[in-house]
Design an enzyme around this catalytic site. Structure first.
Site, PDB file in Angstrom:
ATOM      1  N   THR A  42      16.201 -17.857  53.099  1.00 28.08           N
ATOM      2  CA  THR A  42      17.153 -18.783  53.696  1.00 28.08           C
ATOM      3  C   THR A  42      17.931 -18.024  54.768  1.00 28.08           C
ATOM      4  O   THR A  42      18.211 -16.828  54.622  1.00 28.08           O
ATOM      5  CB  THR A  42      18.114 -19.355  52.635  1.00 28.08           C
ATOM      6  OG1 THR A  42      18.638 -18.288  51.855  1.00 28.08           O
ATOM      7  CG2 THR A  42      17.387 -20.330  51.720  1.00 28.08           C
ATOM      8  N   VAL A  44      21.129 -18.032  56.226  1.00 27.68           N
ATOM      9  CA  VAL A  44      22.462 -17.453  56.062  1.00 27.68           C
ATOM     10  C   VAL A  44      22.395 -16.265  55.106  1.00 27.68           C
ATOM     11  O   VAL A  44      23.002 -15.210  55.345  1.00 27.68           O
ATOM     12  CB  VAL A  44      23.459 -18.520  55.584  1.00 27.68           C
ATOM     13  CG1 VAL A  44      24.829 -17.894  55.311  1.00 27.68           C
ATOM     14  CG2 VAL A  44      23.598 -19.632  56.615  1.00 27.68           C
ATOM     15  N   CYS A  45      21.663 -16.421  54.018  1.00 30.02           N
ATOM     16  CA  CYS A  45      21.540 -15.332  53.040  1.00 30.02           C
ATOM     17  C   CYS A  45      20.924 -14.084  53.667  1.00 30.02           C
ATOM     18  O   CYS A  45      21.325 -12.955  53.355  1.00 30.02           O
ATOM     19  CB  CYS A  45      20.668 -15.764  51.869  1.00 30.02           C
ATOM     20  SG  CYS A  45      21.291 -17.153  50.943  1.00 30.02           S
ATOM     21  N   THR A  46      19.956 -14.288  54.531  1.00 22.60           N
ATOM     22  CA  THR A  46      19.309 -13.152  55.179  1.00 22.60           C
ATOM     23  C   THR A  46      20.338 -12.332  55.953  1.00 22.60           C
ATOM     24  O   THR A  46      20.349 -11.092  55.879  1.00 22.60           O
ATOM     25  CB  THR A  46      18.189 -13.650  56.107  1.00 22.60           C
ATOM     26  OG1 THR A  46      17.212 -14.354  55.317  1.00 22.60           O
ATOM     27  CG2 THR A  46      17.500 -12.504  56.826  1.00 22.60           C
ATOM     28  N   LEU A  49      22.729 -10.446  53.318  1.00 26.39           N
ATOM     29  CA  LEU A  49      22.142  -9.282  52.654  1.00 26.39           C
ATOM     30  C   LEU A  49      22.064  -8.093  53.610  1.00 26.39           C
ATOM     31  O   LEU A  49      22.321  -6.946  53.223  1.00 26.39           O
ATOM     32  CB  LEU A  49      20.763  -9.644  52.104  1.00 26.39           C
ATOM     33  CG  LEU A  49      20.809 -10.581  50.890  1.00 26.39           C
ATOM     34  CD1 LEU A  49      19.457 -11.224  50.653  1.00 26.39           C
ATOM     35  CD2 LEU A  49      21.252  -9.831  49.639  1.00 26.39           C
TER      36      LEU A  49
END
Length: 211
Positions: A42, A44-46, A49
């Site tokens: 996804t 935003v998560c990328t 992290l």
């Protein structure tokens, strides 16, 4: 029953990108930032992290370990790590927990059915070395987190655990602190030799005591 501040967080054993993790053993005597993600691959998560990977030296300075969670399995996580490292120009240097059985998500209340009944929301749990929950943030899936704020909160928690102060609005490390109300002003002047400024009887400021 939702986890509340001051609760002892539950232990768990779960697979991760760095092998099977028993949470209590992995945490040891460190602070922990556990943060969840709706799913792998996804956008935003990328970015999140990768940001945390770049900030990891700052967490290390504060004796804080970081660990992510997504409801997909470890094989999926490992594939995703390649994308994270490529797009964010960062080397993944902390584990991503697998949670396909939703065990950790359910233990920590990461799934909010009225938002999405299958995906974890963007939750953040700051846990102290005694395994006590000290802070939670919950963001909607559409909004990326501010990790500078998370570092700021750790600074505040560690400072206020060790000195009789609180931190005011927008405080940053090195800024003036609030003398806690339980200490009378005359006593505060002895306790804080850098000086106490009385704005109001209940609002007293002092330079950060550990600087």
């Amino acid at each position: 029953m939702a986890l509340q501040l001051g609760d002892t967080v539950p232990n768990f054993t779960q697979d991760s990108t760095e092998g099977v993790i028993n949470f209590y053993d992995w945490a040891g005597d460190s602070w922990v930032v556990l943060f969840s993600h709706p799913k792998d691959f996804t956008p935003v998560c990328t970015t999140e992290l990768g940001t945390v990977a770049r900030l990891k030296p700052e967490f290390d300075k504060r004796n804080a370990k970081v660990i992510a969670l997504s409801v997909d399995d470890s094989d999926s996580h490992r594939s995703w790590v390649g994308d994270i490292e490529e797009t964010q120009k960062a080397t993944m240097n902390y584990p991503i927990l697998a949670d396909p059985d939703r065990k950790v998500s359910d233990l920590y209340g990461m799934i909010h059915p009225n938002a999405n009944n299958t995906l974890t929301v963007r939750s953040v749990f700051i846990i102290d070395p005694q395994k006590k929950l000290r802070l939670t943030f919950t963001y909607p899936a559409s909004t990326g987190r501010n990790f500078d704020e998370i570092l700021r909160v750790i600074d505040s928690l560690q400072l206020t655990d060790n000195y009789s102060v609180a931190t005011p609005a927008d405080w940053k490390d090195g800024g003036d602190c609030v003398v806690v109300p339980s200490i009378p002003t005359e006593e505060a002047k002895q306790k804080f030799p850098k000086g106490v400024t009385e704005v109001k009887p209940y609002l007293r400021l002092t330079p950060q005591p550990n600087k």
